[in-house]
Design a protein around this motif. Structure first.
Motif, PDB file in Angstrom:
ATOM      1  N   GLY A 160       0.805  -1.214   0.000  1.00  0.00           N
ATOM      2  CA  GLY A 160       0.000   0.000   0.000  1.00  0.00           C
ATOM      3  C   GLY A 160       0.837   1.264   0.000  1.00  0.00           C
ATOM      4  O   GLY A 160       0.387   2.324  -0.452  1.00  0.00           O
ATOM      5  N   ILE A 185      -7.291   8.639   1.282  1.00  0.00           N
ATOM      6  CA  ILE A 185      -7.122   7.188   1.377  1.00  0.00           C
ATOM      7  C   ILE A 185      -8.186   6.618   2.299  1.00  0.00           C
ATOM      8  O   ILE A 185      -8.355   7.094   3.431  1.00  0.00           O
ATOM      9  N   TRP A 227      -8.830   3.155   4.131  1.00  0.00           N
ATOM     10  CA  TRP A 227      -8.051   1.972   4.492  1.00  0.00           C
ATOM     11  C   TRP A 227      -8.973   1.019   5.255  1.00  0.00           C
ATOM     12  O   TRP A 227      -9.274   1.218   6.417  1.00  0.00           O
ATOM     13  N   SER A 253      -7.915   1.053  -0.264  1.00  0.00           N
ATOM     14  CA  SER A 253      -7.026  -0.068   0.041  1.00  0.00           C
ATOM     15  C   SER A 253      -7.767  -1.071   0.929  1.00  0.00           C
ATOM     16  O   SER A 253      -8.118  -0.772   2.072  1.00  0.00           O
ATOM     17  N   LEU A 260       3.045   6.880   4.726  1.00  0.00           N
ATOM     18  CA  LEU A 260       2.368   7.731   3.731  1.00  0.00           C
ATOM     19  C   LEU A 260       2.016   9.093   4.322  1.00  0.00           C
ATOM     20  O   LEU A 260       1.975  10.101   3.597  1.00  0.00           O
ATOM     21  N   ALA A 308      -0.197   3.818  -3.085  1.00  0.00           N
ATOM     22  CA  ALA A 308      -0.678   5.148  -2.710  1.00  0.00           C
ATOM     23  C   ALA A 308       0.344   6.235  -3.024  1.00  0.00           C
ATOM     24  O   ALA A 308      -0.032   7.381  -3.315  1.00  0.00           O
ATOM     25  N   HIS A 358      -7.871   6.769  -3.035  1.00  0.00           N
ATOM     26  CA  HIS A 358      -7.272   5.438  -3.142  1.00  0.00           C
ATOM     27  C   HIS A 358      -7.940   4.541  -2.108  1.00  0.00           C
ATOM     28  O   HIS A 358      -7.970   4.874  -0.923  1.00  0.00           O
TER      29      HIS A 358
END
Length: 298
Positions: free
Chosen positions: A102, A118, A120, A225, A146, A106, A223
């Protein structure tokens, strides 16, 4: 839409064999056909190269992070591939492999979009650092890196510094957090939706609250994940870090459906399926369902 499928047969982040087999395992069960039957132009970009490192050398580069150099190499290469995919107007679907990937996926998104968030979906926070991790497994560190926290080697993957602002990170389904992770959540005031909130308020509330925050912050690119350990192991035994009292398959699919319906999702990870642990392929079938959902809604 053009969809690029990127396999990442990585098990170094979780330090457990089996999860590296997931990309080919899903391909053999029709992953590409599922995407194409929804009218997409789907391209299989194959599996990213993962260096071979002996277990005896896992701490050779760092005493607090296992297999550091190899994981950084894989994530740098993955970030470039995701970035190129987005720049080419395609949707990157990254199939793992463990969740340390990830960091790369990302990071590639972050280079393409300044205004990105993001989501998650995971039983764990994955926001440990080299200083707080009790195991040294890097699959528990990508999200903190990140956000610019932890070791420089991870923070500076693909580009120097943080890739996403903490206020644009949303943790969903969490139910196993270490002390250092709890401290980071409180310090950064992260948006977190643990299982007790989901049970009390429901998935519609969680999805609506995330959508409201994204709109308020003018975030147009997200994004997504997805870790299969977000699902209760009763239904999804095929993962290496099982945590009880997780999502039911219906809750899982409901959330994925609602998030994809925002039309903000520009890239996706699907990680931590371990075929060697997957009794009757129950987890495999859930993964294929999610790919079907994704292909129908993007």
């Amino acid at each position: 839409m053009k969809v690029n499928v990127i396999g990442v047969p990585l098990n170094l982040g979780c330090d457990r064999e089996g999860v590296e087999k997931a990309p080919n395992h899903l391909r053999e069960r029709g992953l590409m056909d599922i995407i194409r039957r929804h009218g997409h132009r789907a391209f299989d970009l194959g599996n990213l190269y993962v260096p071979t490192v002996s277990k005896e050398d896992k701490f050779a580069r760092s005493k607090s992070m296992k297999y550091l150099d190899a994981i950084v190499e894989v994530n740098n290469n993955l970030a470039e591939l995701v970035y190129d995919t987005l720049r080419g107007g395609a949707f990157p679907l990254v199939v793992g492999g463990d969740h340390s990937l990830g960091l790369g996926s990302a990071s590639g998104v972050g280079k393409c979009y300044d205004d990105f968030g993001i989501i998650w979906l995971d039983a764990h926070g994955d926001i440990n650092t080299n200083e707080t991790s009790p195991s040294g497994n890097i699959h528990g560190m990508p999200l903190s890196a990140l956000m610019g926290m932890g070791s420089e080697e991870l923070v500076n993957v693909y580009a120097p510094g943080n890739k996403v602002h903490p206020e644009n990170v949303f943790l969903v389904g969490t139910r196993s957090l270490d002390e250092g992770e709890l401290e980071l959540i409180n310090r950064e005031r992260l948006s977190i939706y643990p299982m007790e909130v989901i049970r009390r308020e429901g998935m519609a509330f969680v999805a609506d609250d995330i959508r409201r925050k994204l709109k308020a912050r003018k975030i147009r690119n997200v994004h997504f994940s997805i870790d299969v350990d977000s699902i209760d192991p009763t239904y999804a035994p095929g993962t290496g870090t099982r945590v009880p009292e997780g999502l039911t398959p219906d809750e899982f699919k409901d959330f994925v459906d609602r998030i994809l319906a925002t039309n903000l999702i520009k890239s996706m990870d699907l990680v931590e399926l371990n075929p060697e642990l997957d009794l009757h392929e129950a987890t495999t079938n859930l993964c294929l369902d999610i790919i079907d959902y994704m292909a129908e809604r993007i």
